[in-house]
Design an enzyme around this catalytic site. Structure first.
Site, PDB file in Angstrom:
ATOM      1  N   GLU A 203      -1.831  37.045   9.462  1.00 55.94           N
ATOM      2  CA  GLU A 203      -1.461  35.675   9.856  1.00 55.94           C
ATOM      3  C   GLU A 203      -2.614  34.696   9.619  1.00 55.94           C
ATOM      4  O   GLU A 203      -3.368  34.386  10.533  1.00 55.94           O
ATOM      5  CB  GLU A 203      -1.027  35.615  11.327  1.00 55.94           C
ATOM      6  CG  GLU A 203      -0.556  34.229  11.731  1.00 55.94           C
ATOM      7  CD  GLU A 203      -0.186  34.118  13.202  1.00 55.94           C
ATOM      8  OE1 GLU A 203       0.320  33.047  13.608  1.00 55.94           O
ATOM      9  OE2 GLU A 203      -0.391  35.085  13.959  1.00 55.94           O
ATOM     10  N   LYS A 240       2.442  36.205   8.042  1.00 61.83           N
ATOM     11  CA  LYS A 240       2.962  35.161   8.926  1.00 61.83           C
ATOM     12  C   LYS A 240       2.199  33.890   8.586  1.00 61.83           C
ATOM     13  O   LYS A 240       0.969  33.837   8.705  1.00 61.83           O
ATOM     14  CB  LYS A 240       2.789  35.530  10.400  1.00 61.83           C
ATOM     15  CG  LYS A 240       3.369  34.476  11.356  1.00 61.83           C
ATOM     16  CD  LYS A 240       3.409  34.985  12.787  1.00 61.83           C
ATOM     17  CE  LYS A 240       3.951  33.905  13.720  1.00 61.83           C
ATOM     18  NZ  LYS A 240       4.101  34.389  15.121  1.00 61.83           N
TER      19      LYS A 240
END
Length: 322
Positions: A203, A240
């Site tokens: 992420e 992400k």
């Protein structure tokens, strides 16, 4: 073999050239992998950690005066998460997975460990947040703090039947050196996680207030491609990301055989705006936290709570299947 294993853990990048099937890792749940790769739906982020829990509870209507100390605080937030997970609105037809905080992973719902409850009772894949927060800003980015005890945590995650992990760092400027450091670190730790038989969600969040957000995202994609090209064939990862300024920026990355799925965080956008932006990006699915729970309140009746949650889920799901 013991020497090689320890040396690899010390230098995770060497894993790129090592057959991960030789590692002592728990076998990946193939049913969960197929579901994550192919099924429609989105990921519910229920992973507020110690630092963000008071804010999440306050938004839910539970003031700090309602609990005393960390243990009571985590009990209150687990009650909130349990209410969400047990709600009939929280259904596998729309929700693929849920991201959990470590404390939540170790707690139970109706006498069953949370991850087992999610998968066995709801058909929803359990994922664990593993990062320990952000370091101070340098070169326009915030790297992850060192994740002390990561191997032990990953072993516990396997014991708790966790499918994958998630870890966050933040890009605030279109600084090439800083962005490279972010992606290097994400993949370095990610390969340690792959070596334990889990699927890491990398992420590298680009702050929605980044003054050159589109430029930063393009620089980031370039470094992502470089790292993906080095991975062993068996390695599986997810990303992400912030919903991109340029629509469908991640379309090519989605086709890479190493990439299980690319999901988007709401990034501070209100629910309606996040959904509208997400819907323009085909194949990108949501992994929302605030946008999912922003209108839920502790004082709502079960009927009202379930109705509000259903409305949020329906909207996020619709934006995730474009």
């Amino acid at each position: 073999m013991k020497f090689i294993f320890n040396f690899v853990e010390f230098l995770p990048f060497l894993r790129y050239n090592i057959d991960i099937r030789k590692k002592e890792a728990c076998p990946m749940n193939q049913d969960q992998l197929k579901r994550m790769q192919h099924d429609k739906g989105f990921i519910a982020a229920l992973d507020q950690s110690g630092g963000s829990t008071p804010k999440a509870l306050k938004a839910y209507g539970v003031d700090e005066s309602a609990y005393h100390g960390e243990e009571e605080m985590f009990t209150r937030v687990h009650e909130m998460r349990t209410r969400i997970i047990k709600s009939p609105s929280f259904d596998k037809k729309e929700i693929l997975a849920a991201i959990l905080f470590e404390n939540t992973m170790d707690r139970k719902i109706d006498g069953i460990l949370t991850a087992d409850f999610l998968w066995e009772k709801k058909g929803i894949i359990p994922i664990l947040k593993v990062d320990k927060g952000l370091a101070d800003e340098k070169n326009g980015v915030q790297l992850m703090k060192p994740i002390d005890g990561l191997n032990a945590l990953l072993d516990r995650a396997n014991e708790r039947h966790i499918f994958g992990t998630k870890m966050r760092s933040v890009i605030k400027e279109a600084n090439e050196a800083g962005i490279k450091a972010i992606i290097d670190q994400q993949f370095e730790v990610g390969m340690q996680i792959v070596g334990k038989g889990l699927v890491p969600i990398l992420e590298p969040e680009v702050d929605i207030h980044c003054p050159e957000k589109a430029k930063a995202e393009k620089i980031m994609v370039g470094f992502m491609k470089e790292h993906l090209a080095k991975l062993p064939a068996e390695a599986k990862v997810m990303f992400k990301v912030t919903i991109p300024t340029e629509d469908n920026l991640y379309e090519e990355l989605m086709k890479d055989p190493h990439v299980v799925r690319i999901v988007a965080l709401s990034g501070g956008y209100p629910q309606d705006e996040a959904n509208e932006k997400l819907a323009r990006n085909h194949g990108l699915i949501a992994s929302f936290s605030r946008a999912l729970s922003q209108d839920l309140r502790a004082g709502q009746s079960d009927a009202e709570f379930n109705s509000v949650l259903k409305k949020a889920i329906d909207g996020i799901y619709a934006a995730s299947i474009t």
